[in-house]
Motif scaffolding. Structure first.
Motif, short mmCIF file in Angstrom:
data_model
loop_
_atom_site.label_atom_id
_atom_site.label_comp_id
_atom_site.label_asym_id
_atom_site.label_seq_id
_atom_site.Cartn_x
_atom_site.Cartn_y
_atom_site.Cartn_z
N ALA A 299 0.84 -1.21 0.00
CA ALA A 299 0.00 0.00 0.00
C ALA A 299 0.87 1.25 0.00
O ALA A 299 0.56 2.24 -0.68
CB ALA A 299 -0.93 -0.01 1.21
N ALA A 300 1.98 1.24 0.76
CA ALA A 300 2.85 2.42 0.83
C ALA A 300 3.56 2.65 -0.51
O ALA A 300 3.72 3.80 -0.94
CB ALA A 300 3.87 2.25 1.95
N VAL A 301 3.98 1.58 -1.18
CA VAL A 301 4.62 1.72 -2.50
C VAL A 301 3.63 2.29 -3.50
O VAL A 301 3.92 3.27 -4.20
CB VAL A 301 5.14 0.34 -3.02
N VAL A 302 2.45 1.69 -3.55
CA VAL A 302 1.45 2.10 -4.54
C VAL A 302 0.97 3.53 -4.26
O VAL A 302 0.76 4.32 -5.19
CB VAL A 302 0.27 1.10 -4.57
N GLU A 303 0.87 3.88 -2.98
CA GLU A 303 0.44 5.23 -2.62
C GLU A 303 1.45 6.26 -3.12
O GLU A 303 1.08 7.29 -3.70
CB GLU A 303 0.26 5.32 -1.09
#
Ligand code: KG4
Ligand code: ZN
Length: 332
Positions: free
Chosen positions: A241-245
């Motif tokens: 989620a942090a990468v995609v965000e």
């Protein structure tokens, strides 16, 4: 119709493809040596180079015969080959083979930048795509946001200042004992986890369009060690989620300041399910065409090199037989 042979050996895939001048793929063969590297947690250059030597002849032969061509006299218009960036020993195998074929068949040789090849991948599956296109190129070695004004006409808007996105996936997977390559396994695990379970920062590197993944990787290691009770799937989901965000926020910022007709993904991380969904949503929000390559076109292949080769040949003419490997070659 004129045909070009593409050859790609920059990392652990030995690939050859035949394309016609309208960019129809007549054949595309990819052999990966990934099994040799699994136990080492990453690609071992020496093993990758030797594997290319073992299979390059048969991969090219299969590309020619699958396209219905004679191996001795294929009647090609040119041979395109990746000259960099990549592992020098691997690049040299493809370059030497391509030079030998070009000499024997008496056809022009054309060197192609591997990253430019990735940028051509969407064009192979959407030949009528409208320009300009904002491309997010995310692989094991590179992470760039590129404004493509037309085939071969691009401007790098931002890039990672440290690790590549795929590299972060691979390093986190190694830390979590999930094997190599890390992207597919973390992606699968994340599907069964809760994204907010571990609190992780979204690296933004200020308002510009550069990217960064190394701080996130360190933060994950610290947070996972401090919270051993958090399940593996939840750790994977929080990381993903942090990468995609980060990638989505940067894409959004780029779209806000550049007028484009479409958005495209390229490179191995473009196979990521969460990233694909998020980019599709973003494209819908901005009412843009969305070019998500097939999985085979995300990862390294020679069809994209052959496509870029046609463009290079037309725009700049052939390369000399002294074409050298550019392990650190940049997109320019
Ligand atoms: O483009 P590629 O095949 O090789 C390079 O040129 O680097 O990309 C390989 C990278 C690896 O780091 C791998 O972990 C990552 O792409 N990858 C993924 C997924 N599938 C492959 N990362 C995230 N999610 C995936 N589903
Ligand atoms: Zn690549």
């Amino acid at each position: 119709m004129s045909l070009i042979l593409g050859i790609e050996t920059s990392c652990d895939e030995t690939a050859a493809a035949v394309l016609d001048e309208r960019l129809n793929v007549r054949s595309s063969i990819v052999e990966s040596s990934i099994e040799l590297h699994r136990d080492f947690g990453g690609v071992v250059p020496e093993l990758a180079g030797r594997a290319h030597v073992d299979v390059i002849g048969s991969v090219v032969e299969r590309a020619l015969t699958t396209a219905g061509l004679s191996v001795t006299e294929p009647g090609l218009a040119a041979v395109a080959v990746t000259s960099g960036p990549g592992l020098v020993g691997s690049l040299l195998v493809g370059l030497s083979a391509a030079k030998a074929y070009a000499l024997v068949w008496d056809v022009p040789l054309v060197g192609v930048n591997h990253l430019e090849g990735h940028l051509f991948a969407p064009l192979l599956e959407h030949p009528d795509l409208a320009w300009p296109v904002l491309s997010l190129l995310v692989s094991g070695g590179h992470s760039l946001l590129v404004l493509c004004e037309g085939p071969g006409r691009f401007r790098v808007l931002g890039e990672t200042i440290d690790d590549a996105a795929g590299e972060a996936y691979d390093k986190v997977a190694r830390y979590l004992g999930l094997g190599y390559p890390g992207g597919p396994v973390i992606d699968r695990l994340a599907g069964a986890g809760t994204p907010g379970a571990l609190s992780l920062p979204v690296s933004m590197q200020g308002p510009g369009l550069d990217l960064s993944f190394s701080g996130l990787k360190s933060a994950l290691v610290r947070a996972a060690a401090a919270h051993p009770e958090v399940a593996l799937a939840d750790v994977a989901a929080s990381f993903q989620a942090a990468v995609v965000e980060q990638l989505t926020r940067k894409l959004r910022a780029a779209l806000a300041s550049h007028e484009v007709a479409g958005v495209a993904l390229a490179g191995g991380v473009a196979a990521n399910s969460a990233l694909r969904a998020s980019v599709a949503d973003l494209a819908e929000e901005f009412a843009l065409a969305c070019h998500l390559p097939s999985l085979a076109m995300c990862t390294d292949n020679a069809a994209m090199i052959a496509a870029a080769g046609w463009y290079r040949l037309g725009a700049y003419g052939p390369s000399g037989l002294d074409l050298s490997a550019e392990p650190n070659g940049v997109l320019a």
